[in-house]
Design an enzyme around this catalytic site. Structure first.
Site, PDB file in Angstrom:
ATOM      1  N   ASP A   1       0.852  -1.185   0.000  1.00 14.91           N
ATOM      2  CA  ASP A   1       0.000   0.000   0.000  1.00 14.91           C
ATOM      3  C   ASP A   1       0.890   1.239   0.000  1.00 14.91           C
ATOM      4  O   ASP A   1       1.552   1.523   0.996  1.00 14.91           O
ATOM      5  CB  ASP A   1      -0.895  -0.051   1.249  1.00 14.91           C
ATOM      6  CG  ASP A   1      -1.755   1.190   1.394  1.00 14.91           C
ATOM      7  OD1 ASP A   1      -1.914   1.930   0.409  1.00 14.91           O
ATOM      8  OD2 ASP A   1      -2.276   1.405   2.518  1.00 14.91           O
TER       9      ASP A   1
ATOM     10  N   ASP B   1      -3.982   3.892   2.455  1.00 15.62           N
ATOM     11  CA  ASP B   1      -5.435   3.797   2.607  1.00 15.62           C
ATOM     12  C   ASP B   1      -5.828   2.357   2.966  1.00 15.62           C
ATOM     13  O   ASP B   1      -7.007   2.011   2.955  1.00 15.62           O
ATOM     14  CB  ASP B   1      -6.162   4.259   1.329  1.00 15.62           C
ATOM     15  CG  ASP B   1      -5.831   3.383   0.126  1.00 15.62           C
ATOM     16  OD1 ASP B   1      -4.973   2.476   0.250  1.00 15.62           O
ATOM     17  OD2 ASP B   1      -6.435   3.591  -0.943  1.00 15.62           O
TER      18      ASP B   1
ATOM     19  N   ASP C   1      -4.402 -10.378 -16.116  1.00 16.77           N
ATOM     20  CA  ASP C   1      -5.396 -11.408 -15.852  1.00 16.77           C
ATOM     21  C   ASP C   1      -6.618 -11.068 -16.690  1.00 16.77           C
ATOM     22  O   ASP C   1      -7.185  -9.989 -16.544  1.00 16.77           O
ATOM     23  CB  ASP C   1      -5.726 -11.390 -14.347  1.00 16.77           C
ATOM     24  CG  ASP C   1      -6.166 -12.728 -13.820  1.00 16.77           C
ATOM     25  OD1 ASP C   1      -6.981 -13.372 -14.495  1.00 16.77           O
ATOM     26  OD2 ASP C   1      -5.717 -13.119 -12.721  1.00 16.77           O
TER      27      ASP C   1
ATOM     28  N   ASP D   1      -8.594 -16.251 -16.832  1.00 19.72           N
ATOM     29  CA  ASP D   1      -9.447 -16.750 -15.754  1.00 19.72           C
ATOM     30  C   ASP D   1     -10.499 -17.736 -16.280  1.00 19.72           C
ATOM     31  O   ASP D   1     -11.180 -17.447 -17.264  1.00 19.72           O
ATOM     32  CB  ASP D   1     -10.154 -15.543 -15.120  1.00 19.72           C
ATOM     33  CG  ASP D   1     -10.837 -15.887 -13.825  1.00 19.72           C
ATOM     34  OD1 ASP D   1     -10.157 -16.361 -12.903  1.00 19.72           O
ATOM     35  OD2 ASP D   1     -12.067 -15.677 -13.725  1.00 19.72           O
TER      36      ASP D   1
ATOM     37  N   GLU E   1      -6.472 -20.655 -17.071  1.00 22.91           N
ATOM     38  CA  GLU E   1      -6.871 -21.312 -15.830  1.00 22.91           C
ATOM     39  C   GLU E   1      -7.917 -22.357 -16.192  1.00 22.91           C
ATOM     40  O   GLU E   1      -8.897 -22.053 -16.864  1.00 22.91           O
ATOM     41  CB  GLU E   1      -7.447 -20.315 -14.830  1.00 22.91           C
ATOM     42  CG  GLU E   1      -7.520 -20.914 -13.449  1.00 22.91           C
ATOM     43  CD  GLU E   1      -8.614 -20.331 -12.590  1.00 22.91           C
ATOM     44  OE1 GLU E   1      -8.561 -20.518 -11.369  1.00 22.91           O
ATOM     45  OE2 GLU E   1      -9.545 -19.703 -13.127  1.00 22.91           O
TER      46      GLU E   1
ATOM     47  N   HIS F   1      -3.771 -17.245  -5.142  1.00 22.71           N
ATOM     48  CA  HIS F   1      -4.690 -16.446  -4.321  1.00 22.71           C
ATOM     49  C   HIS F   1      -5.994 -17.181  -4.015  1.00 22.71           C
ATOM     50  O   HIS F   1      -6.835 -16.638  -3.306  1.00 22.71           O
ATOM     51  CB  HIS F   1      -4.994 -15.141  -5.070  1.00 22.71           C
ATOM     52  CG  HIS F   1      -5.694 -15.402  -6.369  1.00 22.71           C
ATOM     53  ND1 HIS F   1      -5.076 -16.053  -7.426  1.00 22.71           N
ATOM     54  CD2 HIS F   1      -6.960 -15.145  -6.783  1.00 22.71           C
ATOM     55  CE1 HIS F   1      -5.939 -16.174  -8.428  1.00 22.71           C
ATOM     56  NE2 HIS F   1      -7.078 -15.641  -8.067  1.00 22.71           N
ATOM     57  N   ASP F   2      -6.196 -18.371  -4.553  1.00 23.06           N
ATOM     58  CA  ASP F   2      -7.446 -19.114  -4.351  1.00 23.06           C
ATOM     59  C   ASP F   2      -7.327 -20.269  -3.374  1.00 23.06           C
ATOM     60  O   ASP F   2      -8.288 -21.008  -3.176  1.00 23.06           O
ATOM     61  CB  ASP F   2      -7.940 -19.692  -5.686  1.00 23.06           C
ATOM     62  CG  ASP F   2      -8.498 -18.631  -6.618  1.00 23.06           C
ATOM     63  OD1 ASP F   2      -8.935 -17.572  -6.130  1.00 23.06           O
ATOM     64  OD2 ASP F   2      -8.505 -18.874  -7.839  1.00 23.06           O
TER      65      ASP F   2
HETATM   66  O1  ISL Z   1     -11.207 -20.766  -5.636  1.00 24.77           O
HETATM   67  C1  ISL Z   1     -11.427 -21.912  -5.953  1.00 24.77           C
HETATM   68  C2  ISL Z   1     -11.491 -22.958  -4.959  1.00 24.77           C
HETATM   69  O2  ISL Z   1     -11.520 -22.354  -3.742  1.00 24.77           O
HETATM   70  C3  ISL Z   1     -11.559 -22.302  -7.347  1.00 24.77           C
HETATM   71  O3  ISL Z   1     -12.556 -23.232  -7.539  1.00 24.77           O
HETATM   72  C4  ISL Z   1     -11.817 -21.058  -8.171  1.00 24.77           C
HETATM   73  O4  ISL Z   1     -13.096 -20.583  -7.953  1.00 24.77           O
HETATM   74  C5  ISL Z   1     -11.669 -21.375  -9.610  1.00 24.77           C
HETATM   75  O5  ISL Z   1     -10.391 -21.898  -9.776  1.00 24.77           O
HETATM   76  C6  ISL Z   1     -11.807 -20.121 -10.440  1.00 24.77           C
HETATM   77  O6  ISL Z   1     -10.955 -19.111  -9.978  1.00 24.77           O
HETATM   78  C7  ISL Z   1     -10.853 -17.936 -10.682  1.00 24.77           C
HETATM   79  O7  ISL Z   1     -12.105 -17.384 -11.027  1.00 24.77           O
HETATM   80  C8  ISL Z   1     -12.909 -16.948  -9.948  1.00 24.77           C
HETATM   81  C9  ISL Z   1     -12.170 -16.072  -8.946  1.00 24.77           C
HETATM   82  O8  ISL Z   1     -12.920 -15.940  -7.773  1.00 24.77           O
HETATM   83  C10 ISL Z   1     -10.824 -16.648  -8.596  1.00 24.77           C
HETATM   84  O9  ISL Z   1     -10.119 -15.781  -7.744  1.00 24.77           O
HETATM   85  C11 ISL Z   1     -10.104 -16.893  -9.885  1.00 24.77           C
HETATM   86  O10 ISL Z   1      -8.779 -17.305  -9.699  1.00 24.77           O
HETATM   87  C12 ISL Z   1     -14.045 -16.188 -10.566  1.00 24.77           C
HETATM   88  O11 ISL Z   1     -13.546 -15.211 -11.450  1.00 24.77           O
HETATM   89 CA    CA Z   2      -3.339   2.170  -1.396  1.00 29.30          CA
END
Ligand code: ISL
Ligand code: CA
Length: 550
Positions: A21, A25, A98, A199, A254, A327-328
Site C-alpha cells: 500500500d 489507505d 489477468d 481466468d 486457468e 490467491h485461491d
Molecule cells: O477458488 C477456488 C477454490 O476455492 C476455485 O474453484 C476457483 O473458484 C476457480 O479456480 C476459479 O478461480 C478464478 O475465477 C474466480 C475467482 O474468484 C478466482 O479468484 C479466480 O482465480 C471467478 O472469477
Molecule cells: Ca493504497
C-alpha cells in the site's frame, strides 16, 4: 523441445490488493508494486503476473470487471499502470495480466443495458432463460454456493452466473462478445503487455441444452457440465488466430475441469490455442465429497503421481505450469509442508520442488518467505466471498460452526490474501493504517527485512534455487522420471538431457530416513536445505537435496 522465453522464465504472482500500500489507505496499489520491483527482480523472477486491476465493484476482488479498459480507483490510474509496465520492462522483466472473460461484473455497461429489456441490443451478451414452474431454469450449483441463476424483474427471466450473482456469464456464442474480448486483449497488447493468464477459460463454451445435473461430486459437475464445452476449442483457436498469434506473448489458461486426457487439446503447440494451463489435480487433492470445505487427508503417493502423469502427458508438444499455491488456496507451506517446527526446512523443500520440475514455475507472493495460513478468531475478520458464502450455507444447514471455523482456518482463500509481510513493523510494513484484511500476526518473525539479513533464510534459498534453475536448462527442458513412486514419505526424481543429469531427493516427512538409493549416487550435492553436511543416504526431516550425477 522448442525453446521459448516463457518456458525458461520464472513467474512471480502478485495479488495487488495485498502486496504493498503506497498511499496508506489500507489497500495495496500499483505504486506499491512499482516500489517493490527491484525486490521481485532480486528473486530472479522475470515474469510478473498481476491479478485483475481493472475497474471493479470488488464483489470478488477484481474478478468482476466493470470496465476492461480502465484501472480500479483504489489501485491507481492508467498513468500509474503505464509507469508500472515501463518500470517492469526497464528491468528486463515482463508483465502478464489477468483476463476475466468468462463473466463480467453486473455493473458493466453491457449488463446494465442487457438487463433493461428483452429487446436490448446487449441482451445476447449474456445468457437468459425463463424459469420452470416458478423455479430457476436448472438445478446447477454455483462455485461459491447457491444456484447459478438470478431472477431479473425487468425481463421476467433469469440470467446465468457460475460464480456470484454479481458475475453474470458472458455469452461467447455471440460473435459480438468475442469481438469485444479480442479488442480488449488487443488494447492491452498494444500497450506492450506480455501476455495473459486467462481466468476460468475452460468454462467459456456452455452446453446450451441447459439440462439439470444429477451428479453430487462438484469436481465432476465442473468437468462434465461447466468446463470443456462443445465450442471451447473453436473459440480458443479463433482468439489465437485473431489476436494472440499477432504478438510475442504468453498465455496460461486457468483450467478448472481440464484433466489429463483432454489437456493436450488446449496446449498442443500444433493446435494454436494456449501455451499452458493451470490444472487443479494436486490443488483439489484434499477435497472430500463435499468439496474444499470438506477436506480429507491425502497420500504423498497420489501427489507424486499427479506430477508424474502430467509431465508424461504434456512432454510431446505441450507445456506445463508448476504451482503449489495462488490467491485461491491456502498457503502452500501450510498445505503441503510443515508450518510448525520445520517451517523453514519445508518451505525450502517446496521451493526445491517448485523450481526443479519441468514446466514454468509460478511463485505466489509471500511463499518466498514461507508465509503461513492465518487463523482469525471469528468470521468477522474474513473477507473472501467464497468463505463468507460457505459460512452462510453451513449456518443455514445447521453445521457445528465451531468446527466449521477450523475448516475455514485450513481452507479459506483469505489464507493467501493477508498482507505481504515486508517488515516487523505494525501491519508488517504493508501499510501504516489498518489494512482491508488483517495481517497474519506472525509478521513479527516472518518478513522480508529479517530474511534479507539472514543468509540462511527461505528468501535467500529461493534466490539460490531460481538462479540454479536458470544456470541449468536441464531443469527447464530435461526429461523427468520419478523413482520409488510407492514410497509414502519420499519424493525422488531425476531430470536429464544429453549433457547433464540431476537427482532431486525430497523427504516430505518429519522422520529421519536412510535411503539406499542415495548411498549409491555418484554425484555432487549442489543444493541442500540444511547447513550441516551428512552422508548422501541420510535425509533429515523435510530435507531436500539436489545432486548433479556424474
Ligand atoms: O477458488 C477456488 C477454490 O476455492 C476455485 O474453484 C476457483 O473458484 C476457480 O479456480 C476459479 O478461480 C478464478 O475465477 C474466480 C475467482 O474468484 C478466482 O479468484 C479466480 O482465480 C471467478 O472469477
Ligand atoms: Ca493504497
Amino acid at each position: 523441445m522448442v525453446k521459448k522465453w516463457w518456458k525458461e522464465g520464472v513467474v512471480y504472482q502478485i495479488y495487488p490488493r495485498s502486496f504493498k500500500d503506497s498511499n496508506n489507505d489500507g489497500i495495496g496499489d500499483l505504486q506499491g508494486i512499482i516500489e517493490k520491483l527491484d525486490y521481485i527482480r532480486s528473486l530472479g523472477a522475470d515474469i510478473i503476473w498481476i491479478c485483475p486491476v481493472y475497474k471493479s465493484p470488488n464483489d470478488d476482488n477484481g474478478y468482476d470487471v466493470s470496465d476492461y479498459r480502465n484501472i480500479m480507483d483504489e489501485f491507481g490510474t492508467m498513468a500509474d499502470f503505464d509507469n508500472l509496465l515501463k518500470s517492469i520492462h526497464d528491468r528486463g522483466m515482463r508483465l502478464l495480466m489477468d483476463l476475466v472473460a468468462n463473466h463480467s461484473s453486473d455493473e458493466h455497461r453491457w449488463f446494465q443495458e442487457a438487463r433493461k429489456s428483452r429487446n436490448s441490443p446487449y441482451r445476447d451478451y449474456y445468457f437468459w432463460k425463463t424459469g420452470v414452474n416458478g423455479r430457476p431454469p436448472t438445478n446447477w450449483p454455483s462455485f461459491f454456493g447457491g444456484g447459478t441463476w438470478e431472477y431479473n424483474e425487468a425481463t421476467e427471466d433469469y440470467y446465468l452466473h457460475l460464480f456470484t450473482k454479481k458475475q453474470p456469464d458472458l455469452n461467447w456464442e455471440n460473435p459480438k462478445v468475442r469481438r469485444e474480448i479480442y479488442d480488449i486483449i488487443k488494447f492491452w497488447f498494444d500497450k506492450g503487455v506480455d501476455g495473459f493468464r486467462m481466468d476460468v477459460i475452460s468454462l467459456i463454451s456452455k452446453r446450451l441444452e441447459f439440462s439439470d445435473v444429477n451428479m453430487d461430486n462438484y469436481g465432476e459437475i465442473i468437468e462434465k457440465q461447466y468446463a470443456n464445452g462443445p465450442r471451447i476449442h473453436e473459440y480458443l483457436n479463433e482468439m489465437n488466430r485473431e489476436v494472440l498469434s499477432q504478438y510475442d506473448i504468453m498465455t496460461v489458461g486457468e483450467g478448472p475441469g481440464i484433466h489429463l486426457e483432454n489437456a493436450m487439446d488446449y496446449v498442443d503447440e500444433n493446435r494454436h490455442e494456449l501455451n499452458m494451463i493451470f490444472h487443479f489435480d494436486h490443488m483439489f487433492i484434499d477435497n472430500g465429497p463435499g468439496g474444499k470445505f470438506d477436506p480429507v487427508p491425502y497420500k504423498l503417493t497420489c501427489f507424486k503421481k499427479i506430477f508424474s502423469d502430467w509431465d508424461q502427458q504434456l512432454k510431446d508438444g505441450g507445456w506445463n505450469s508448476i504451482f503449489l499455491g495462488n490467491h485461491d488456496f491456502s498457503r502452500m507451506l501450510s498445505r503441503f509442508g510443515n508450518d510448525g517446527q520445520y517451517r523453514v526446512e519445508s518451505a525450502k523443500l517446496l521451493a526445491t520442488l517448485l523450481l526443479s520440475l519441468r514446466g514454468t514455475p509460478y511463485i505466489y507472493q509471500g511463499d518466498e518467505l514461507g508465509m503461513t495460513n492465518v487463523a482469525f478468531e471469528g468470521i468477522k475478520d474474513y473477507r473472501d466471498v467464497e468463505t463468507l458464502e460457505s459460512w452462510k450455507a453451513a449456518e443455514s444447514s445447521g453445521h457445528d460452526m465451531g468446527h466449521f471455523l477450523t475448516v475455514i482456518h485450513a481452507q479459506s482463500r483469505d489464507n493467501a490474501r493477508t498482507p505481504m509481510q515486508w517488515t516487523g513493523d505494525v501491519h508488517g510494513g504493508f501499510s501504516a493504517v489498518e489494512p482491508w484484511i488483517r495481517s497474519n500476526p506472525n509478521y513479527a518473525e516472518i518478513n522480508v527485512a529479517s530474511q534479507e539479513a539472514d543468509p540462511g533464510s527461505v528468501l535467500h534459498y529461493y534466490r539460490k534455487m531460481v538462479s540454479y534453475r536458470k544456470a541449468n536448462p536441464t531443469l527447464v527442458y530435461g526429461d523427468y522420471q520419478c523413482l520409488m513412486e510407492d514410497d509414502p514419505n519420499l519424493y525422488i526424481y531425476e531430470r536429464w538431457d544429453d549433457d547433464h543429469r540431476f537427482l532431486i531427493a525430497l523427504n516430505m516427512s518429519e522422520q529421519h530416513l536412510l535411503v539406499d538409493l542415495l548411498t549409491q549416487v555418484h554425484g555432487e550435492l549442489e543444493v541442500g536445505n540444511y547447513n550441516e553436511r551428512n552422508t548422501p543416504g541420510e535425509l533429515r526431516p523435510w530435507e531436500a537435496k539436489v545432486f548433479r550425477i556424474v
